[in-house]
Design an enzyme around this catalytic site. Sequence first.
Site, PDB file in Angstrom:
ATOM      1  N   HIS A 153       1.161  -0.867   0.707  1.00  0.00           N
ATOM      2  CA  HIS A 153      -0.092  -0.086   0.350  1.00  0.00           C
ATOM      3  C   HIS A 153       1.075   1.051   0.045  1.00  0.00           C
ATOM      4  O   HIS A 153       0.411   2.184  -0.603  1.00  0.00           O
ATOM      5  CB  HIS A 153      -0.480  -0.252   1.221  1.00  0.00           C
TER       6      HIS A 153
ATOM      7  N   ARG B  97      -8.269  -4.874 -12.588  1.00  0.00           N
ATOM      8  CA  ARG B  97      -8.531  -5.687 -11.680  1.00  0.00           C
ATOM      9  C   ARG B  97      -9.628  -5.899 -10.733  1.00  0.00           C
ATOM     10  O   ARG B  97      -9.572  -4.938  -9.749  1.00  0.00           O
ATOM     11  CB  ARG B  97      -7.120  -6.322 -10.755  1.00  0.00           C
TER      12      ARG B  97
ATOM     13  N   GLU C 237       0.993 -15.395 -20.113  1.00  0.00           N
ATOM     14  CA  GLU C 237       1.473 -14.939 -18.845  1.00  0.00           C
ATOM     15  C   GLU C 237       1.964 -16.206 -18.412  1.00  0.00           C
ATOM     16  O   GLU C 237       3.129 -16.260 -17.584  1.00  0.00           O
ATOM     17  CB  GLU C 237       0.585 -14.777 -17.668  1.00  0.00           C
TER      18      GLU C 237
ATOM     19  N   ASP D 292       4.274 -11.318 -14.595  1.00  0.00           N
ATOM     20  CA  ASP D 292       3.480 -12.785 -14.606  1.00  0.00           C
ATOM     21  C   ASP D 292       4.833 -13.340 -15.178  1.00  0.00           C
ATOM     22  O   ASP D 292       5.695 -14.692 -15.494  1.00  0.00           O
ATOM     23  CB  ASP D 292       2.534 -13.358 -14.417  1.00  0.00           C
TER      24      ASP D 292
ATOM     25  N   ARG E 129       9.819 -12.038  -8.125  1.00  0.00           N
ATOM     26  CA  ARG E 129      10.485 -10.179  -7.526  1.00  0.00           C
ATOM     27  C   ARG E 129      10.572  -9.679  -6.681  1.00  0.00           C
ATOM     28  O   ARG E 129      10.470  -8.471  -6.446  1.00  0.00           O
ATOM     29  CB  ARG E 129       9.702  -9.663  -9.374  1.00  0.00           C
TER      30      ARG E 129
ATOM     31  N   CYS F  11       0.723  -5.576 -20.855  1.00  0.00           N
ATOM     32  CA  CYS F  11       0.421  -4.731 -19.381  1.00  0.00           C
ATOM     33  C   CYS F  11       1.700  -5.049 -18.709  1.00  0.00           C
ATOM     34  O   CYS F  11       1.643  -6.067 -18.501  1.00  0.00           O
ATOM     35  CB  CYS F  11      -0.569  -4.717 -18.972  1.00  0.00           C
TER      36      CYS F  11
END
Length: 759
Positions: free
Chosen positions: A363, A470, A604, A628, A638, A675
């Site tokens: 966040h 999402r 992905e 991904d 990552r 993306c």
Amino acid sequence: MLNTLRKIVQEVNAAKDLKAALGIIVQRVKESMGSQVCSVYLLDPESNRFVLMATEGLNKRSIGKVSMAPNEGLVGLVGSREEPLNLEDAASHPRYRYFAETGEERYASFLGAPIIHHRRVMGVLVVQQKERRQFDEGEEAFLVTMSAQLAGVIAHAEATGSIRGLGKQGKGIQEAKFVGVAGSPGAAVGSAVVMLPPADLDVVPDKSVDDIDAEMELFGKALEWVREDMQELSAKLAKQLRKEERALFDVYLMMLEDAALGGEVRAIIKTGQWAQGALRQVVNAHVARFELMDDAYLRERASDVRDLGRRLLAYLQEERKQQLTYPDNTILVAEELSPAMLGEVPAGKLVGLVSVQGSGNSHVAILARAMGIPTVMGAVDLPYSKVDGIAMIVDGYHGEVFTNPSAELCKQYRAVVEEERQLVKGLDALRGLPCETLDGHRVPLWVNTGLLADVTRAQERGAEGVGLYRTEVPFMINERFPSEKEQMQNYRGQLAAFHPLPVTMRTLDIGGDKALPYFPIKEENPFLGWRGIRITLDHPEIFLVQVRAMLKASEGLNNLRILLPMISGLQELEESLHLIHRAWGEVRDEGVDIPMPPVGVMIEIPAAVYQVRELARQVDFLSVGSNDLTQYLLAVDRNNPRVADLYDFLHPAVLHALKLVVDGAHAEGKPVSICGEMAGDPAAAVILMAMGFDSLSMNATNLPKVKWLLRQLSLSKAQELLAQLLRMDSPQVIHSSLHLALRNLGLGRVINPAATIQA
């Protein structure tokens, strides 16, 4: 062996300084192994010699005096070869060197292990014995394990020394560099302010109480105080954040309600537990649940819960809040930053953030990007409790932190900060202009969204559509699966906000790595487990409701595109398409007149790369999920700071896979977009355009930079560059060649203003 190791490590970690730590190690290892000598030699980077720093068994007066180069003696041999050496008769070895001052002629057998931290040799740990004998495998394993444990302790002690201005020889202030994960781009020069957690939940004991009403009242007051704090912080940040971004504080407030955390704590208090103990139980249970999740975004929610728990505990303990003074150019440092901590800093004073824990998906990192604050996450080696008040540089481009930087380095980074400010000012003018190359090639730039806050940002920066919405976000903030009507209202908001521009909605992408609190999944290896389309095909009732909600939301707008995640083969795709057509038929039967929207597949999983033409034949478009795909191709998490440097979307394997996807999609006459972080990296965007991607979708913050760079180039020049890069076999060479080519065209600074700084 494990028990002994654990005890030694605990004792060493509690030592007050490096000298004491080394003293404990030589003493304990000598005792544990029953040897007559144990010594530690550390490599002095200035003289490049291994210096005897601690010993039990040799002459103590030789400490600091005896040293050898990497090409001298047995210690030098262990250090230069970077592997253990086990000798029955050390004196007969050609590299043996005798030091009279140590009195070591009496010792025949020798066992040495290198001390290595992050590939850097830091020293050598040695045990010796009078009688001639070969140390056995168990003893060798013990010493190697001990030296591995020792490496981190020495690195930490050295770092602490350089931070406090004292090297091993007590020389003046040293500049030190710590590597983490880039959280938010940009650079900052300022002073570190360390924010320690207000209270420590882990040390709270259990305690029975008789007066349950008094505990309830105390807990109720604590809830009220924390509520007020949150509202106050939200108001404080009002000028810096939009309403939607401040909604994160509403999530905190919701967690305090009786239906969430508050109610669970009260239930435990009713059993006779005191408020502090009840709070610890509930918070730790929630934290443990979140930390087990492999989805980075959800795992970061653990820090939000922990932060709330600490605040409540501070009030329960009636402790006064930490009184901190914030200088101009404050760089906020914490073991685990939380969004609320950002609000504590007076407006205009915060220039950088450093968090020892956490990742680019937390966040804090999301808010930092929204606020434009350079951030480094996961700086695991930074001894954060020691840096308060010292000069610091945060490099959010490379994920690096510098303590006690030299005047020259400060000057270089201040120039970067000023250049970035001028650049952002200049990019505002691009908002209404198309993303078009010098030779007239158009590249639509789309955005990735999830929160309502993203809508305004995307529109301000001139986005031409949504490449990835999402849909799991509304599912994550609920206590149950949202109904068809609730989902429809949510999706309608997104579709209407961007109308008539296209909005690509990914179907629910949850699973082992994104477990919902009301739909828990525990797996050994969640990244390779039950996730994405695999779950929704196993639960058609969830999938059908979601698709129906999307279709109904698009009535009269007709700008919906549906995207299917984690497709690994044709069977999954055919089943998904069957369900989408079924939902479309049901919705039309209900009198909702909508055309069938375009349906696409996310590429992905490596398997999808090699079936790209077969998949493309069945759908209307393809979209590569670069994060991904890179992660799966390179087998690298990552968000793990230990291996994050291996995650590289310019790796030759990734580039060749992307080229395969574009060529395969176009051979079937289907458009393909991309993306993820790669699309939002200006230099990488040049390569993606050259490959033939029909649109790029990115974080709204990066859109103006990408647009500016693509408008300065011709497509033919980009294609020429791509042809050169595809012949290269090293990610490092690809990076430097790409950046050099762009710099030679006078375009280097927009990619990474800090690239030219050689620290």
